[in-house]
Design a protein around this motif. Structure first.
Motif, short mmCIF file in Angstrom:
data_model
loop_
_atom_site.label_atom_id
_atom_site.label_comp_id
_atom_site.label_asym_id
_atom_site.label_seq_id
_atom_site.Cartn_x
_atom_site.Cartn_y
_atom_site.Cartn_z
N ALA A 80 60.78 57.08 172.58
CA ALA A 80 59.42 56.62 172.31
C ALA A 80 58.93 57.09 170.94
CB ALA A 80 58.48 57.13 173.39
N ALA A 81 59.32 58.31 170.54
CA ALA A 81 58.90 58.84 169.24
C ALA A 81 59.45 58.00 168.10
CB ALA A 81 59.35 60.29 169.10
N GLY A 82 60.60 57.37 168.32
CA GLY A 82 61.17 56.50 167.30
C GLY A 82 60.52 55.14 167.23
N ASN A 83 59.76 54.79 168.29
CA ASN A 83 59.17 53.45 168.37
C ASN A 83 57.67 53.42 168.16
OD1 ASN A 83 61.69 52.32 168.96
ND2 ASN A 83 61.43 52.64 171.17
N HIS A 84 57.03 54.59 168.12
CA HIS A 84 55.56 54.64 168.04
C HIS A 84 55.11 55.61 166.96
CE1 HIS A 84 55.00 52.40 171.81
NE2 HIS A 84 56.00 53.13 172.29
N GLU A 85 53.93 55.32 166.42
CA GLU A 85 53.25 56.27 165.56
C GLU A 85 52.55 57.28 166.48
OE1 GLU A 85 53.10 56.72 162.25
OE2 GLU A 85 54.63 55.18 162.04
N ILE A 86 52.93 58.55 166.39
CA ILE A 86 52.41 59.57 167.29
C ILE A 86 51.96 60.77 166.47
CG2 ILE A 86 52.99 61.15 169.18
CD1 ILE A 86 55.13 59.09 170.03
N ASP A 87 50.79 61.30 166.80
CA ASP A 87 50.27 62.50 166.14
C ASP A 87 50.52 63.75 166.97
OD1 ASP A 87 48.99 61.05 163.93
OD2 ASP A 87 47.63 60.30 165.47
N VAL A 88 50.33 63.64 168.29
CA VAL A 88 50.43 64.80 169.18
C VAL A 88 51.28 64.45 170.40
CG1 VAL A 88 49.14 66.41 170.65
CG2 VAL A 88 48.15 65.66 168.48
N VAL A 89 52.14 65.39 170.79
CA VAL A 89 52.90 65.25 172.03
C VAL A 89 52.44 66.33 173.00
CG1 VAL A 89 55.18 65.34 173.11
CG2 VAL A 89 54.91 64.31 170.84
N VAL A 90 52.08 65.93 174.22
CA VAL A 90 51.79 66.87 175.30
C VAL A 90 53.07 66.96 176.12
CG1 VAL A 90 50.35 67.37 177.30
CG2 VAL A 90 49.35 66.26 175.29
#
Length: 376
Positions: free
Chosen positions: A57-67
């Motif tokens: 998912a991190a490779g497919n989405h723009e993400i700022d924070v991971v819980v």
């Protein structure tokens, strides 16, 4: 199993913080997702059950924070963390764990591995845990949209420019002790978000010959503070323990305020100083809090006190530092650039009551310079 993309229940403007939730419990993922998406400006863009799917998912989405949960099948949080940070070095990862001793120890290890923060799961479950949800929202927002966000995507606001100008002004014209400087008899450190890593670096840099006791209040729940003391013993080479009520301050030792109690000191008529643990209400929504520790230290040691305010969210420590300054004590604050969150040190710096604003790597040497007897 397909990655579940969450949808907001109501239309919102473009989110300023994009979050991925990683937990093997579908119930936990649902609660965390709903909690975060109720907040304006936060959007959960992915919700996945393990570390392998988080990497995808991190490779497919723009993400700022991971819980990120710790215990999961296939790839747990401990193994996923370094791979996520390798994939996206600017990612802010907030570890979520149970309050068990084992997970508390692992959570502290993840901080040393690059996690930005942690939140302890309540024993009774997430459903009715308002304090857990409030803490999670606060930390996600701070890391995803505030000082914790690495990339600057917009020009600084007038308020940010004013804060930077104030920091530069204080750096050029630091507060001076209101009497002749004295060698401190005790060192006090306050910290919160990002504090475990900062504490480790500061304590590691101290000269083993320093004899002053060191009192630390780090915002952290019970169970975690005992493991923090163990970690600080390893990093510093000094004896670090959770403080106990009634114990006498001893030279060279590190005392960590236990989770759920304020740590104070009390001068004995017969001489010496003892720890007092206080079960009073939270201050600045924190327990332990930095302010009560500093007030009691200022009363007991007056001008023979050195205070260091490290990275942390909020303004806890500001009122305590004001009391320290009135008694002639000396105050250092960590600078904006090296802080994970420049809330606590920023509040002290912008109040104009700290003597120096220092990058993290220079704080240990500065303590040695003052506490080692040079005085200035």
């Amino acid at each position: 199993m397909a990655i579940q993309l969450s949808k907001s229940s109501k239309e919102r403007r473009e989110p300023s913080c994009r979050v991925m939730v990683v937990d093997d419990s579908a119930v936990a993922r649902g609660i965390v997702t709903r909690t975060l998406e109720e907040e304006d400006g936060i959007k959960v863009v992915a919700s996945v059950p393990n570390g392998l799917m988080a990497l995808k998912a991190a490779g497919n989405h723009e993400i700022d924070v991971v819980v990120l949960d710790i215990e999961m099948p296939e790839l747990d949080g401990l193994a996923a963390l370094p791979r996520l940070l390798e994939l996206k070095p600017d990612l802010k990862v907030i570890m979520v764990s149970s309050a068990s001793q084992r997970d508390a120890d692992i959570s502290l290890k993840t901080m040393a591995m690059g996690a930005a923060d942690y939140v302890a799961k309540p024993k009774a479950g997430l459903g009715g845990a308002e304090s857990f949800r409030a803490e999670l929202v606060s930390k996600v927002r701070e890391h995803g949209t505030g000082a914790g966000k690495a990339a600057v995507r917009h020009p600084p606001s007038p308020r940010q420019n004013a804060a930077s100008a104030r920091e530069e002004e204080v750096a050029r014209n630091p507060a001076r002790p209101n009497r002749a400087p004295s060698k401190p008899d005790v060192i006090a450190i306050g910290s919160s978000t990002g504090g475990p890593q900062a504490l480790a670096e500061v304590l590691r840099d101290l000269d083993p010959a320093l004899t002053q006791p060191i009192l630390v209040t780090q915002h952290m729940p019970a169970t975690f503070t005992g493991f923090l003391a163990e970690h600080m013993t390893r990093y510093s080479g000094r004896s670090a323990t959770e403080a106990r009520d009634g114990e006498v301050l001893e030279p060279g030792r590190i005392y960590i305020a236990p989770g759920g109690k304020h740590m104070l000191v009390e001068r004995r008529a017969a001489g010496g100083t003892i720890i007092r643990l206080d079960d009073g209400p939270p201050e600045n929504s924190c327990k332990p809090a930095v302010d009560p520790m500093l007030r009691s230290l200022a009363k007991a040691f007056q001008d023979r006190l050195l205070v260091v305010i490290l990275t942390g969210m909020g303004s806890d420590g500001l009122k305590g530092c004001e009391a320290v300054q009135k008694e002639g004590g000396r105050i250092f604050a960590q600078d904006r650039e090296s802080s994970v969150v420049w809330g606590m040190p920023g509040a002290v710096a912008q109040a104009g009551i700290c003597e120096e604003i220092l990058p993290l790597r220079k704080i240990g040497p500065a303590i040695i310079r003052i506490a080692g007897g040079e005085g200035k």
